[in-house]
Each structure stands twice: as C-alpha cells, then as structure tokens.
Motif scaffolding. Sequence first.
Motif, PDB file in Angstrom:
ATOM      1  N   UNK A  35       0.831  -1.205   0.000  1.00  0.00           N
ATOM      2  CA  UNK A  35       0.000   0.000   0.000  1.00  0.00           C
ATOM      3  C   UNK A  35       0.870   1.262   0.000  1.00  0.00           C
ATOM      4  N   UNK A  36       1.916   1.274   0.835  1.00  0.00           N
ATOM      5  CA  UNK A  36       2.817   2.433   0.875  1.00  0.00           C
ATOM      6  C   UNK A  36       3.571   2.586  -0.442  1.00  0.00           C
ATOM      7  N   UNK A  37       3.972   1.469  -1.033  1.00  0.00           N
ATOM      8  CA  UNK A  37       4.687   1.525  -2.314  1.00  0.00           C
ATOM      9  C   UNK A  37       3.776   2.083  -3.412  1.00  0.00           C
ATOM     10  N   UNK A  38       2.514   1.692  -3.404  1.00  0.00           N
ATOM     11  CA  UNK A  38       1.547   2.240  -4.371  1.00  0.00           C
ATOM     12  C   UNK A  38       1.391   3.743  -4.181  1.00  0.00           C
ATOM     13  N   UNK A  42       2.336   6.951  -6.702  1.00  0.00           N
ATOM     14  CA  UNK A  42       1.381   8.017  -7.020  1.00  0.00           C
ATOM     15  C   UNK A  42       1.892   9.397  -6.629  1.00  0.00           C
ATOM     16  N   UNK A  43       3.106   9.458  -6.104  1.00  0.00           N
ATOM     17  CA  UNK A  43       3.697  10.744  -5.761  1.00  0.00           C
ATOM     18  C   UNK A  43       3.640  11.126  -4.299  1.00  0.00           C
ATOM     19  N   UNK A  44       3.080  10.272  -3.448  1.00  0.00           N
ATOM     20  CA  UNK A  44       2.998  10.574  -2.021  1.00  0.00           C
ATOM     21  C   UNK A  44       4.389  10.410  -1.400  1.00  0.00           C
ATOM     22  N   UNK A  45       4.789  11.396  -0.597  1.00  0.00           N
ATOM     23  CA  UNK A  45       6.073  11.351   0.096  1.00  0.00           C
ATOM     24  C   UNK A  45       5.839  11.651   1.570  1.00  0.00           C
ATOM     25  N   UNK A  78      21.190   3.295 -12.026  1.00  0.00           N
ATOM     26  CA  UNK A  78      20.163   4.091 -11.357  1.00  0.00           C
ATOM     27  C   UNK A  78      19.441   3.250 -10.294  1.00  0.00           C
ATOM     28  N   UNK A  79      19.036   3.937  -9.235  1.00  0.00           N
ATOM     29  CA  UNK A  79      18.345   3.251  -8.150  1.00  0.00           C
ATOM     30  C   UNK A  79      16.994   2.732  -8.629  1.00  0.00           C
ATOM     31  N   UNK A  80      16.644   1.550  -8.204  1.00  0.00           N
ATOM     32  CA  UNK A  80      15.339   0.985  -8.541  1.00  0.00           C
ATOM     33  C   UNK A  80      14.247   1.813  -7.876  1.00  0.00           C
ATOM     34  N   UNK A  81      13.047   1.665  -8.387  1.00  0.00           N
ATOM     35  CA  UNK A  81      11.899   2.333  -7.763  1.00  0.00           C
ATOM     36  C   UNK A  81      11.789   1.934  -6.294  1.00  0.00           C
ATOM     37  N   UNK A  82      11.998   0.676  -6.008  1.00  0.00           N
ATOM     38  CA  UNK A  82      11.897   0.211  -4.627  1.00  0.00           C
ATOM     39  C   UNK A  82      12.939   0.882  -3.748  1.00  0.00           C
ATOM     40  N   UNK A  83      14.173   1.000  -4.239  1.00  0.00           N
ATOM     41  CA  UNK A  83      15.207   1.654  -3.438  1.00  0.00           C
ATOM     42  C   UNK A  83      14.880   3.114  -3.178  1.00  0.00           C
ATOM     43  N   UNK A  84      14.345   3.808  -4.172  1.00  0.00           N
ATOM     44  CA  UNK A  84      13.940   5.204  -3.947  1.00  0.00           C
ATOM     45  C   UNK A  84      12.849   5.270  -2.877  1.00  0.00           C
ATOM     46  N   UNK A  85      11.926   4.346  -2.924  1.00  0.00           N
ATOM     47  CA  UNK A  85      10.877   4.252  -1.892  1.00  0.00           C
ATOM     48  C   UNK A  85      11.509   3.967  -0.525  1.00  0.00           C
ATOM     49  N   UNK A  86      12.378   2.969  -0.470  1.00  0.00           N
ATOM     50  CA  UNK A  86      12.998   2.593   0.797  1.00  0.00           C
ATOM     51  C   UNK A  86      13.860   3.726   1.358  1.00  0.00           C
ATOM     52  N   UNK A  87      14.592   4.413   0.489  1.00  0.00           N
ATOM     53  CA  UNK A  87      15.441   5.520   0.928  1.00  0.00           C
ATOM     54  C   UNK A  87      14.613   6.616   1.594  1.00  0.00           C
TER      55      UNK A  87
END
Length: 173
Positions: A35-38, A42-45, A78-87
């Motif tokens: 849910x957080x990854x979705x 969607x641009x939520x930070x 380049x960092x994966x989408x998941x890594x950007x999320x995790x970071x």
Amino acid sequence: MLLDGDAWRSRFERFTVEAWRLETLPQYLVPQEEEELQAFRSGVRIDPHAYSNEYTDDLKRLCREGKSKGRVHIVTRPLSEYLRYEFMYYLPHAWAGEQIRILDVTDRANPLEGVQDFWMFDRAEVVLMNYHPDGRQISREVYEGDVARHIEYQRIAIAESVPFEEYVKGIDV
C-alpha cells in the motif's frame, strides 16, 4: 532451522548489543509494504522530520538501552523504484538511531559478490535471508556454521560503504 513468527521476532527482542543486516537486492516484495509503495508510485512522500512509527520508536528505545541496529545496503545506479521508496524511510530511521550505510557498486567491483542477505545478532548468530531473484522472500534460516565469515562480511561492508546521509547528499532519491 527455519524461522518464522515468534521465533523470528524473538531475535529482535533478545539481542543484547547489535542486530545488523546486509541487504543485497534492488527490491524486496513485502506484502505489508504494498500500500505504501503504491502511494509512493502516485507521488505521495513522507515528511522525514515529522515521520514516526513503531519502528522509529523501537530504534530510539534500543539506543537508550545502549543497543545498536544497523545495515549496509548494496546498490547500483540508477536506483530501482523500490530503493527510492525505501530511501524515503531511511532518513527518519537514521535520525532515530539506525546505522544505515550504502555500498554503491555501480562503477566498481562488488567486494561482497555472491554473499546473500543476512541478519547477524550480537555477532553470535546469523540468520540467512532467502529470496527469489525478484525479491519475494522464500524463508529465513539459522546459519549452522561458524559466524566468523559473516563477521568478516560485516567488516568489509562497513569499510567499503558510506553513511546513508552522506550518500544521498546532492542526489534526488
């Protein structure tokens, strides 16, 4: 011995000095994070200055008790989408006391090539983290051998990495 449920959680409750993790994958497919990854997609930070949850509260408690929790994550750009999320979560985790370091192997040989993910508790017990190549967890398994090689992996990982906050200075994660 495979670990799950209470047997797994107990490792984090009973360590006395240090819990430390090596992360080697560009993504981890964790159902609890979907849910957080979705939302991230969607641009939520999150606001790292205002962010607090059970995990950050636990990190602060561990620090007060004189215990440490840390990790080194091996990455390539380049960092994966998941890594950007995790970071996005690493900053408040670091501020709460987790010792997070990044080992970027984009333009260099990986000094830990072939080493799998693991957790090490008090430099006395290692739990191997088994994953499918796409990051779906298969199992957690208590390592039955001498932990000396994992202590050496930790030494190399820390020596070859940089603190998370240093790594992300000047880059857009």
